[in-house]
Design a protein around this motif. Structure first.
Motif, PDB file in Angstrom:
ATOM      1  N   GLY A  51       0.797  -1.219   0.000  1.00 34.91           N
ATOM      2  CA  GLY A  51       0.000   0.000   0.000  1.00 34.91           C
ATOM      3  C   GLY A  51       0.825   1.262   0.000  1.00 34.91           C
ATOM      4  N   GLY A  52       2.010   1.227  -0.622  1.00 41.15           N
ATOM      5  CA  GLY A  52       2.815   2.432  -0.761  1.00 41.15           C
ATOM      6  C   GLY A  52       2.210   3.370  -1.786  1.00 41.15           C
ATOM      7  N   LEU A  53       3.012   4.255  -2.337  1.00 42.52           N
ATOM      8  CA  LEU A  53       2.489   5.267  -3.249  1.00 42.52           C
ATOM      9  C   LEU A  53       1.807   4.655  -4.471  1.00 42.52           C
ATOM     10  N   VAL A  54       2.431   3.632  -5.071  1.00 46.21           N
ATOM     11  CA  VAL A  54       1.872   3.026  -6.289  1.00 46.21           C
ATOM     12  C   VAL A  54       0.719   2.092  -5.960  1.00 46.21           C
ATOM     13  N   GLY A  55       0.875   1.245  -4.937  1.00 52.21           N
ATOM     14  CA  GLY A  55      -0.200   0.325  -4.579  1.00 52.21           C
ATOM     15  C   GLY A  55      -1.467   1.049  -4.171  1.00 52.21           C
TER      16      GLY A  55
END
Length: 406
Positions: free
Chosen positions: A16-20
């Motif tokens: 769930g970082g920036l891309v996820g």
């Protein structure tokens, strides 16, 4: 005894970082049910990727974030980049790109990663088709006839989730990539970049600077309130020495490497080191599975393309999944890999080529480098191509990034 499987999710996103997080939001906006698994609790201070870096967001990226409803939460903290200046220490010539010459109000925007993270968290809270598991950890995956069964450990115990498509958005050391048996090519640049905020004596005038040298690139990015984001790259053997410097010595080093175009640099904020590696997955897809963002490719930060490239991964995948009956169908994944190839390969080649060519200590290259900078500055078709790629429009971009800002 295995816990019973939860109702099937169309898409299971791991990371769930920036891309996820961006992918989860894009799918929700498109009406696709998805489950997002994130190791960190959903707080701005807990997510490792919502850190102190100052992101340079390409114009296409901001178009995409606007299209999925994230940008309104972040715009007030962003700074437009209207000019870019590229040079190399000790050599003549420079390349300059001006937004107005290319018919746009800004080439991109700068934004602290923590501010983008905060905007993503607020937008995630508004999702109504998304299931969020955080903190949670993917323990294992098992292939099924029509997808994957994932074992996930949560604060409430283990859960089994069935999904038609498994997405690895779990970073450079991707667990999903390993589970899929996808190998990755690795390169240690033996460089570390230090990021900090400084205040220049002269106004930055919405200009971003990138300056190359034998020791690596240094960049100054325009920020709000007259500040600049400093990105100082140092060779691996100097990391401990630079980390131990007091503020005066650190600023003196940055001044030596950058020069005096903005006058004296002052008041450095806390500095943060990041070791630089290049990691490229040899395949983007597996059976009913796909890699996005740093799990697919981690690039040298020169040119600031990492998140920009990853967001185009996410938005392209969301676009294809939204138009399909089966999100994990082999032909869908083939189309995804084919569409991403020109952008991915071109961006990775650009970042790697720049760091190798522009930072090599080879005097015989100096005239060629200087001529290349002058050619870009004076040959309009070459500058147009470079500006378009720099703004994130390469290959067949996702439709979301082509939308005009309101």
């Amino acid at each position: 005894m295995n816990p019973p499987a939860s109702p099937a999710a169309s898409v299971l996103i791991v990371g769930g970082g920036l891309v996820g997080a961006s992918l989860a939001i894009a799918l929700d906006a498109a009406g696709v049910a998805a489950t997002l698994v994130e190791a960190a609790v959903p707080r701005i201070d807990a997510q490792p990727s919502y850190d102190e870096r100052n992101l340079a967001l390409a114009r296409a990226t901001v178009n995409g974030l606007s299209a999925i409803g994230v940008w309104p939460y972040a715009a007030a903290q962003a700074t437009p980049v209207r000019h870019i200046h590229v040079s190399r220490a000790g050599e003549f010539g420079s390349a300059r790109i001006d937004a107005a010459k290319h018919g746009v109000d800004a080439l991109g925007w700068t934004l602290p990663a923590r501010e983008l993270g905060a905007a993503l968290l607020r937008r995630l809270d508004a999702c109504n088709r998304l299931t969020r598991l955080a903190p949670a950890k993917l323990e294992s995956v098992e292939a099924q006839a029509d997808g994957w069964r994932a074992r996930i450990r949560t604060a409430d115990g283990e859960r089994m989730i069935d999904a038609a498509l498994l997405v690895g958005a779990d970073g450079t050391e991707s667990f999903v990539r390993a589970q899929l048996g996808i190998e990755a090519d690795r390169l240690d640049y033996r460089q570390t970049l230090f990021v900090a905020t400084v205040t220049p004596e002269r106004t930055h005038a919405n200009r971003a600077y990138e300056r190359f040298s034998d020791q690596g690139p240094v960049a100054l990015l325009p920020l709000t309130q007259g500040h600049c984001g400093l990105v100082l790259t140092v060779p691996a053997e100097q990391v401990d020495e630079v980390a131990a410097m007091d503020d005066d010595d650190f600023v003196a080093l940055a001044q030596l490497r950058f020069g005096w175009r903005l006058g004296r640099l002052r008041r450095p904020g806390k500095r943060h080191p990041y070791a630089i590696h290049r990691v490229a997955a040899r395949r983007l897809t597996g059976p009913r599975a796909v890699l996005v963002g740093n799990a697919a490719q981690t690039v040298h930060p020169i040119g600031a393309q990492g998140f920009n490239l990853g967001l185009r991964d996410a938005l392209t995948l969301a676009e294809l999944v939204a138009a399909a009956d089966d999100p994990g169908a082999p032909d869908l994944l083939e189309r995804y890999a084919a569409r991403r190839a020109p952008d991915r390969e071109g961006t990775m080649a650009m970042s790697h080529g720049l760091v190798r060519l522009a930072c090599l200590e080879q005097p015989t290259l100096a005239p060629l480098r200087s001529l290349a900078l002058l050619a870009n500055d004076r040959f309009a078709p070459l500058q147009d191509r470079l500006a378009r790629h720099g703004m994130g429009f390469r290959g067949e971009p996702p439709r979301a990034v082509l939308e005009r800002l309101p």
